[in-house]
Structure formats: C-alpha cells, structure tokens
Design a protein around this motif. Structure first.
Motif, PDB file in Angstrom:
ATOM      1  N   SER A  58     -10.198  -0.980  -2.673  1.00 52.34           N
ATOM      2  CA  SER A  58     -10.681  -0.072  -1.629  1.00 52.34           C
ATOM      3  C   SER A  58      -9.660   1.024  -1.327  1.00 52.34           C
ATOM      4  O   SER A  58     -10.014   2.099  -0.825  1.00 52.34           O
ATOM      5  CB  SER A  58     -10.997  -0.854  -0.344  1.00 52.34           C
ATOM      6  OG  SER A  58      -9.819  -1.435   0.206  1.00 52.34           O
ATOM      7  N   MET A  59      -8.396   0.758  -1.657  1.00 54.59           N
ATOM      8  CA  MET A  59      -7.340   1.738  -1.414  1.00 54.59           C
ATOM      9  C   MET A  59      -6.988   2.530  -2.675  1.00 54.59           C
ATOM     10  O   MET A  59      -6.627   3.705  -2.595  1.00 54.59           O
ATOM     11  CB  MET A  59      -6.092   1.037  -0.880  1.00 54.59           C
ATOM     12  CG  MET A  59      -6.335   0.268   0.396  1.00 54.59           C
ATOM     13  SD  MET A  59      -4.826  -0.417   1.118  1.00 54.59           S
ATOM     14  CE  MET A  59      -4.095   1.065   1.807  1.00 54.59           C
ATOM     15  N   THR A  60      -7.095   1.897  -3.839  1.00 53.77           N
ATOM     16  CA  THR A  60      -6.692   2.576  -5.072  1.00 53.77           C
ATOM     17  C   THR A  60      -7.810   3.430  -5.668  1.00 53.77           C
ATOM     18  O   THR A  60      -7.558   4.543  -6.141  1.00 53.77           O
ATOM     19  CB  THR A  60      -6.244   1.564  -6.135  1.00 53.77           C
ATOM     20  OG1 THR A  60      -7.292   0.611  -6.359  1.00 53.77           O
ATOM     21  CG2 THR A  60      -4.979   0.837  -5.692  1.00 53.77           C
TER      22      THR A  60
ATOM     23  N   PRO B 154       0.797  -1.225   0.000  1.00 51.00           N
ATOM     24  CA  PRO B 154       0.000   0.000   0.000  1.00 51.00           C
ATOM     25  C   PRO B 154       0.837   1.285   0.000  1.00 51.00           C
ATOM     26  O   PRO B 154       0.362   2.327  -0.445  1.00 51.00           O
ATOM     27  CB  PRO B 154      -0.814  -0.110   1.297  1.00 51.00           C
ATOM     28  CG  PRO B 154      -0.905  -1.578   1.558  1.00 51.00           C
ATOM     29  CD  PRO B 154       0.414  -2.140   1.093  1.00 51.00           C
TER      30      PRO B 154
ATOM     31  N   HIS C 217      -3.215  -3.998  -6.256  1.00 54.19           N
ATOM     32  CA  HIS C 217      -3.490  -3.537  -4.902  1.00 54.19           C
ATOM     33  C   HIS C 217      -5.001  -3.549  -4.643  1.00 54.19           C
ATOM     34  O   HIS C 217      -5.796  -3.647  -5.576  1.00 54.19           O
ATOM     35  CB  HIS C 217      -2.921  -2.128  -4.693  1.00 54.19           C
ATOM     36  CG  HIS C 217      -1.432  -2.071  -4.682  1.00 54.19           C
ATOM     37  ND1 HIS C 217      -0.677  -2.144  -5.838  1.00 54.19           N
ATOM     38  CD2 HIS C 217      -0.545  -1.959  -3.664  1.00 54.19           C
ATOM     39  CE1 HIS C 217       0.612  -2.077  -5.530  1.00 54.19           C
ATOM     40  NE2 HIS C 217       0.718  -1.968  -4.216  1.00 54.19           N
ATOM     41  N   SER C 218      -5.381  -3.421  -3.405  1.00 53.09           N
ATOM     42  CA  SER C 218      -6.784  -3.450  -3.029  1.00 53.09           C
ATOM     43  C   SER C 218      -7.541  -2.277  -3.650  1.00 53.09           C
ATOM     44  O   SER C 218      -7.125  -1.122  -3.538  1.00 53.09           O
ATOM     45  CB  SER C 218      -6.914  -3.383  -1.497  1.00 53.09           C
ATOM     46  OG  SER C 218      -8.257  -3.165  -1.124  1.00 53.09           O
TER      47      SER C 218
END
Length: 222
Positions: A70-72, A38, A67-68
């Motif tokens: 929800s984060m990107t 992350p 990557h997730s």
C-alpha cells in the motif's frame, strides 16, 4: 538510547545505499530489507533508478517487496512514467515481484512497446503477472505486435511472456504466422512450438521456424 541507536542505524543505511562500493550498497539494501522501515521507501526507489549494478538493483527490489504494498505501489506507479528508462524498467520489475493487480492499469501499450528493450522486457514480465482474469487474449494481441523484435534474448523473453498466458495465445500466434515479415512469422512459429514442447529449447525452435518460413510450409495443421 534505543531510539538514538535506531536513528544512527538509519543514517548509516542511508549513507550505505550511496556508497561508492557496490558491496557496501548491497549490504545496505539487505539491511533495509531485513528490517523494513517506511522511511526508506523513497530512497530505495530513487536508487533503483540510478544503481549501475544488477545484483544491487535486485536487492533494492527485494527490499521494496519487504515493505507494505500500500506504500510502495503508488510510488512505483509514478516511476513507470519516468523519463529515465532504468527507472521505468526497475519499477516494472518490482511491481511484477510485488504482484499487486491494482498496478495493472499502469501497464500501458506504450510500455509494452517501449523503445528501450529493458523497459519493454520488464513490462512484458509484469503484464503476465498482473493481467486480470479474462483479459489474457487482449494482452496476447498487444504482445504479438512485438514479435520479431530484437535479438535472440529479446525474442526469448517475449516468447516466455506469451507462453505464460497459456493456450489463449494460439489464435494470435496463428495470425502472426501469416505476417508479411518473415521475422514475425518465424518468431510466432517458434513460440507455438515452445508452448507445445517446452523442452525443445528456443534456439532449436527458432532455427526450425526459420526453416519452415524459408520453405513456405506453414499450415494450420502444424
């Protein structure tokens, strides 16, 4: 020792993403995507906005998809509002690859008609991937406002986006076939013919459509 090695690898990857050599930047993006972390998300998005090489940008996008979401996705949604055209274009491209429909509200009419061709093309591709079920006709209507825009590659991109929506585009295309602009009419005819016969090829379809427009022989039966 393991933590120290990870930190060293992280620093090396950060430096690699900014290296003057495109091959080094490519390898760094590959490494980041292979071992997602992350901490790299902001850097990957930052590089997408300024990376001059297409193949490196594509690898940066791939690394982000690793990557997730929800984060990107929240960070990419900020980028689609950037003043930098490449930032908007690459963020839209990446969102289309991630395919998270929570990003749909960000695909605005302004982006779909962006003055920058690459931003508009990326928005078209993202829109047909992210459009919620039932909203395809409305999207087709918005996309149809871009018929006749640009050269062959630009027009082919729009035709492909429309065709991806399926049969719902037919009423919109039929309306466009009566437009006052002959470029719009020809593009609409060519798009419908490609929908009916995907193997025809765009070059053939557009030339045939231009002939039809010139002869004024468009009919509801065609």
């Amino acid at each position: 020792m393991a933590i120290q090695k990870q930190d060293t690898d992280t620093i090396r990857a950060f430096q690699g993403l900014e290296d003057s050599s495109s091959s080094v930047r490519l390898r760094a993006a590959l490494a980041v995507g292979t071992t997602p972390d992350p901490r790299f998300i902001d850097k990957l998005i930052e590089r997408c906005a300024i990376e001059p090489e297409f193949h490196v940008r594509d690898m940066l996008t791939w690394a982000l998809t690793r990557h997730s979401a929800s984060m990107t996705v929240p960070e990419l949604l900020k980028e689609v509002r950037s003043e930098r055209a490449q930032a908007r274009s690459q963020a839209l491209h990446t969102l289309s690859k991630i395919g998270d429909r929570q990003a749909w509200p960000a695909i605005t009419r302004a982006l779909l008609s962006d003055a920058d061709d690459e931003v508009a093309r990326s928005a078209w591709r993202a829109a047909v991937v992210l459009v919620p079920e039932g909203e395809e006709p409305e999207l087709a209507a918005v996309l149809s406002t871009q018929l006749g825009r640009g050269g062959r590659e630009m027009q082919l991109s729009l035709s492909r986006a429309l065709i991806a929506l399926g049969e719902v585009i037919v009423p919109t295309l039929r309306t466009a076939m009566t437009d006052l602009d002959p470029r719009v009419r020809a593009h609409a005819i060519a798009t419908e013919r490609l929908l009916r016969d995907p193997d025809a090829g765009f070059e053939f379809a557009i030339e045939e459509a231009k002939r039809v427009v010139a002869l004024g022989s468009v009919s509801k039966e065609e």
